[in-house]
Scaffold this motif. Structure first.
Motif, PDB file in Angstrom:
ATOM      1  N   SER A 160     -20.470  78.038  22.875  1.00 48.51           N
ATOM      2  CA  SER A 160     -19.831  76.742  22.629  1.00 48.51           C
ATOM      3  C   SER A 160     -20.082  76.280  21.199  1.00 48.51           C
ATOM      4  O   SER A 160     -19.169  75.794  20.521  1.00 48.51           O
ATOM      5  N   ILE A 161     -21.319  76.430  20.751  1.00 51.20           N
ATOM      6  CA  ILE A 161     -21.666  76.042  19.383  1.00 51.20           C
ATOM      7  C   ILE A 161     -20.900  76.898  18.377  1.00 51.20           C
ATOM      8  O   ILE A 161     -20.332  76.391  17.398  1.00 51.20           O
ATOM      9  N   GLU A 165     -20.865  67.039  13.937  1.00 58.01           N
ATOM     10  CA  GLU A 165     -21.637  65.918  13.381  1.00 58.01           C
ATOM     11  C   GLU A 165     -22.251  65.060  14.486  1.00 58.01           C
ATOM     12  O   GLU A 165     -23.338  64.511  14.328  1.00 58.01           O
ATOM     13  N   GLU A 166     -21.552  64.955  15.617  1.00 56.54           N
ATOM     14  CA  GLU A 166     -22.051  64.123  16.717  1.00 56.54           C
ATOM     15  C   GLU A 166     -22.414  64.953  17.941  1.00 56.54           C
ATOM     16  O   GLU A 166     -22.563  64.417  19.043  1.00 56.54           O
ATOM     17  N   ALA A 167     -22.574  66.270  17.754  1.00 56.46           N
ATOM     18  CA  ALA A 167     -22.910  67.136  18.885  1.00 56.46           C
ATOM     19  C   ALA A 167     -24.334  66.879  19.358  1.00 56.46           C
ATOM     20  O   ALA A 167     -25.241  66.633  18.558  1.00 56.46           O
ATOM     21  N   ASN A 168     -24.524  66.916  20.665  1.00 60.62           N
ATOM     22  CA  ASN A 168     -25.844  66.696  21.264  1.00 60.62           C
ATOM     23  C   ASN A 168     -26.527  68.054  21.420  1.00 60.62           C
ATOM     24  O   ASN A 168     -26.323  68.771  22.391  1.00 60.62           O
ATOM     25  N   LEU A 169     -27.367  68.418  20.445  1.00 62.98           N
ATOM     26  CA  LEU A 169     -28.000  69.736  20.414  1.00 62.98           C
ATOM     27  C   LEU A 169     -29.522  69.613  20.461  1.00 62.98           C
ATOM     28  O   LEU A 169     -30.097  68.682  19.909  1.00 62.98           O
ATOM     29  N   SER A 170     -30.141  70.585  21.104  1.00 63.91           N
ATOM     30  CA  SER A 170     -31.602  70.650  21.110  1.00 63.91           C
ATOM     31  C   SER A 170     -32.079  71.189  19.764  1.00 63.91           C
ATOM     32  O   SER A 170     -31.286  71.668  18.945  1.00 63.91           O
ATOM     33  N   LYS A 171     -33.404  71.133  19.531  1.00 63.79           N
ATOM     34  CA  LYS A 171     -33.969  71.634  18.280  1.00 63.79           C
ATOM     35  C   LYS A 171     -33.669  73.130  18.114  1.00 63.79           C
ATOM     36  O   LYS A 171     -33.291  73.587  17.028  1.00 63.79           O
ATOM     37  N   TYR A 221     -30.112  77.528  15.792  1.00 58.44           N
ATOM     38  CA  TYR A 221     -29.082  78.547  15.990  1.00 58.44           C
ATOM     39  C   TYR A 221     -27.834  78.221  15.159  1.00 58.44           C
ATOM     40  O   TYR A 221     -27.245  79.104  14.519  1.00 58.44           O
ATOM     41  N   LEU A 222     -27.443  76.944  15.131  1.00 61.98           N
ATOM     42  CA  LEU A 222     -26.297  76.515  14.343  1.00 61.98           C
ATOM     43  C   LEU A 222     -26.538  76.775  12.857  1.00 61.98           C
ATOM     44  O   LEU A 222     -25.645  77.260  12.143  1.00 61.98           O
ATOM     45  N   ALA A 223     -27.751  76.462  12.388  1.00 57.72           N
ATOM     46  CA  ALA A 223     -28.088  76.692  10.975  1.00 57.72           C
ATOM     47  C   ALA A 223     -27.977  78.177  10.633  1.00 57.72           C
ATOM     48  O   ALA A 223     -27.505  78.543   9.545  1.00 57.72           O
TER      49      ALA A 223
END
Length: 266
Positions: A212-213, A225-231, A236-238
């Protein structure tokens, strides 16, 4: 949830909405859909509800009186003054958050304009929300109303056979939905990802969140910008962003080298 659609084309909206999941939900009494024909409230002997615009210009404008009278008659009949949503490209762009807010209402009125729009005085008197489905112009507000009703209805308890579906589809946590697969395991040489066949629910959930990410980054990065993501998910996104930037730099370098070689051969 009770939907009241003020329109010049009641058959259009009823034929479209009284089918599939929404139609079955209406049959079960989970929601109701009525189309109020604005023409029924005109006092013009030929049934006209529009006239030429003051100041000149192309097209016709829907008159204020039939629109307001249709709404007032509805309010008198149901004993309340519900929110009126006007379908217009000048409005706020409709999204899942707005759908979730509207799903909390018991009654919603959708006002569908036509021709060159509706006399501004009617809008000032009855409209509470201006909503758009996108930056383009349609022939009327019926299709946008149907889109919004379909979206809102999915959030009404009991409408979906599996209420969890409404929670985990696209835009949950401001992310797009992960890829879906079904039988057969192999189609034209393309295999279903092994993790989905493993039966390991935690690994499957992790894979789906990562997909999904990744898909959101590729297709709708503005949502992140407003996604609810864990640390861990932000990490993982970075990493995905870093990989994307590295690939872009390598591509630019290859293109530059190719250009230099072509220039040298001249």
């Amino acid at each position: 949830m009770n939907y009241h659609i003020l329109t010049l084309f009641p058959e259009m909206v009823l034929d479209g909405l009284n089918t599939s999941i929404i139609g079955r939900a209406a049959e079960k009494g989970l929601l109701s859909i009525e189309a109020v024909n604005i023409r029924d409230y005109t006092k013009e002997k030929h049934g006209h509800v529009d006239d030429t615009p003051y100041g000149g210009g192309a097209g016709m404008v829907m008159q204020a009186a039939p629109v307001c009278d249709a709404y007032e008659a509805l309010c008198e009949r149901i004993g309340k003054r519900p929110r009126v949503l006007y379908m217009t490209p000048q409005g706020q762009t409709f999204n899942q958050k707005i759908a979730e807010e509207l799903a909390q209402e018991e009654d919603l009125v959708f006002l569908c304009g036509h021709y060159e729009g509706i006399d501004e005085r009617a809008l000032e008197l009855i409209v509470t929300d201006y909503l758009s489905v996108g930056d383009y112009v349609l022939t009327g507000g019926e299709l946008p109303a149907m889109v919004m009703i379909d979206c809102i209805s999915r959030l009404v308890p009991g409408v979906l056979n599996n209420d969890v579906s409404a929670e985990i589809e696209s835009f949950h946590d401001n992310l797009l939905e992960y890829p879906q697969y079904t039988r057969p395991e192999v189609y034209q040489g393309m295999r279903v990802p092994e993790v989905l066949l493993s039966g390991h629910h935690k690994n499957i959930e992790t894979w789906r969140r990562q997909q999904s990410i990744k898909r959101t980054l590729e297709r709708r990065p503005d949502l992140l910008e407003e996604a609810n993501l864990s640390k861990k998910e932000r990490q993982y996104l970075a990493e995905l962003i870093q990989e994307e930037e590295t690939a872009k730099t390598e591509t630019q370098a290859q293109e530059s080298n190719g250009s230099d070689r072509a220039e040298a051969q001249k």
